[in-house]
Design a protein around this motif. Structure first.
Motif, PDB file in Angstrom:
ATOM      1  N   GLN A 227       0.817  -1.107   0.045  1.00 19.89           N
ATOM      2  CA  GLN A 227      -0.192  -0.005   0.039  1.00 19.89           C
ATOM      3  C   GLN A 227       0.755   1.045  -0.231  1.00 19.89           C
ATOM      4  N   MET A 228       1.974   1.377   0.779  1.00 14.27           N
ATOM      5  CA  MET A 228       2.938   2.300   0.871  1.00 14.27           C
ATOM      6  C   MET A 228       3.507   2.472  -0.801  1.00 14.27           C
ATOM      7  N   LEU A 229       3.921   1.326  -1.199  1.00 12.77           N
ATOM      8  CA  LEU A 229       4.442   1.516  -2.543  1.00 12.77           C
ATOM      9  C   LEU A 229       3.617   2.015  -3.650  1.00 12.77           C
ATOM     10  N   LYS A 230       2.382   1.820  -3.501  1.00 14.74           N
ATOM     11  CA  LYS A 230       1.342   2.198  -4.520  1.00 14.74           C
ATOM     12  C   LYS A 230       0.991   3.563  -4.370  1.00 14.74           C
ATOM     13  N   LEU A 233       4.303   5.583  -5.715  1.00  7.10           N
ATOM     14  CA  LEU A 233       4.514   5.504  -7.079  1.00  7.10           C
ATOM     15  C   LEU A 233       3.339   6.266  -7.707  1.00  7.10           C
ATOM     16  N   SER A 234       2.047   6.383  -7.243  1.00  3.52           N
ATOM     17  CA  SER A 234       1.128   7.102  -7.800  1.00  3.52           C
ATOM     18  C   SER A 234       1.387   8.619  -7.773  1.00  3.52           C
ATOM     19  N   LEU A 235       2.075   9.135  -6.981  1.00  3.94           N
ATOM     20  CA  LEU A 235       2.562  10.372  -6.772  1.00  3.94           C
ATOM     21  C   LEU A 235       3.801  10.437  -7.377  1.00  3.94           C
ATOM     22  N   PHE A 236       4.366   9.788  -7.923  1.00  3.20           N
ATOM     23  CA  PHE A 236       5.709   9.808  -8.642  1.00  3.20           C
ATOM     24  C   PHE A 236       6.954  10.182  -7.581  1.00  3.20           C
TER      25      PHE A 236
END
Length: 268
Positions: A227-230, A233-236
């Protein structure tokens, strides 16, 4: 004119190799058909523009975020991922053993086929699909992810446990039952000890797989490192994402090493 018989004690002739040759030819044809049907653009992958874009993307991950507050948050997420995998595997081992008994024919042949069909359904549905279904009922967070791991792994371990029980030598249990032992007592003292080391090895191996799966399940909202990775990454936010990826690698390596050591001890 009769065909002469081979002398006594001569080993039987090896089976014909045609089935193996036909199977190998079919597999080769499948591989060739796969390459022919997929639009694999190898040239586009190795162009200078593609290599430059990939290098620029990877450069964004350096240096990782090493601030103490973020490292503390990452450690908490890693502990959550580890707990999800351990608890999911433990629940799956218990459910798998309960389903393996009827699947191995311990309660008669009537239950064997439907229970094996249930195991096929459980393991045929991937963890991500289970998580998507269970998160609707259980809500976002690690609870749904733990149940998803347990559901899928129950099907895998149940089938492996059933095969291990069926492959155990039947003579010790039959001898105990002939001498008056109860069926369950004969199973616990004769058959289960034979299959137990292999079953424990299977459980530890699935724990290794579940630690990777638990890290991925966070992508659909199951908590933990995924969940942290997503989120990052979604915020670049590549530098925090690099720290999370490094934590995933360390956690997977740690669990692999512990599981490998335990399997070595069990198989001695």
């Amino acid at each position: 004119m009769t065909t002469p018989r081979p002398p006594a004690g001569t080993p039987p002739a090896p089976p014909p190799a045609w089935p193996v040759i036909i199977l190998a030819a079919l597999l080769a044809a499948l591989v060739v058909a796969s390459f022919a049907s997929l639009p694999l653009q190898w040239r586009a992958f190795f162009t200078l523009d593609a290599i430059a874009s990939m290098g620029e993307f990877l450069a964004g991950f350096a240096p990782p975020e090493l601030g103490l507050p973020f490292l503390s948050k990452t450690a908490g997420a890693a502990a959550e991922t580890l707990a999800m995998s351990a608890l999911g595997t433990l629940l799956a081992a218990a459910a798998g053993l309960a389903l393996a008994l009827p699947a191995a024919g311990r309660f008669g042949r009537v239950l064997r086929a439907p229970v094996r069909a249930l195991l096929n359904v459980l393991r045929s549905i991937p963890e991500l699909v289970w998580a998507s279904i269970l998160l609707i009922a259980a809500g976002l967070g690690p609870f749904g992810g733990t149940l998803a791991l347990a559901a899928h792994t129950s099907g895998v371990l149940g089938r492996l446990f059933a095969d291990a029980l069926e492959n155990a030598a039947p003579h010790p249990e039959a001898s105990l039952r002939t001498n008056g032992a109860a069926p369950m007592a004969a199973f616990l003292y004769a058959t289960l000890p034979q299959a137990l080391p292999q079953m424990l090895s299977y459980t530890l191996y699935r724990w290794e797989n579940n630690i990777r799966a638990a890290a991925i399940l966070g992508v659909v909202g199951a908590g933990g490192l995924g969940q942290m990775l997503k989120y990052h990454l979604s915020l670049f936010q590549m530098q925090p994402a690099a720290t999370v990826i490094a934590a995933m690698l360390l956690l997977v390596g740690l669990v692999d090493a512990v599981s490998f050591g335990l399997r070595r001890v069990l198989t001695r």
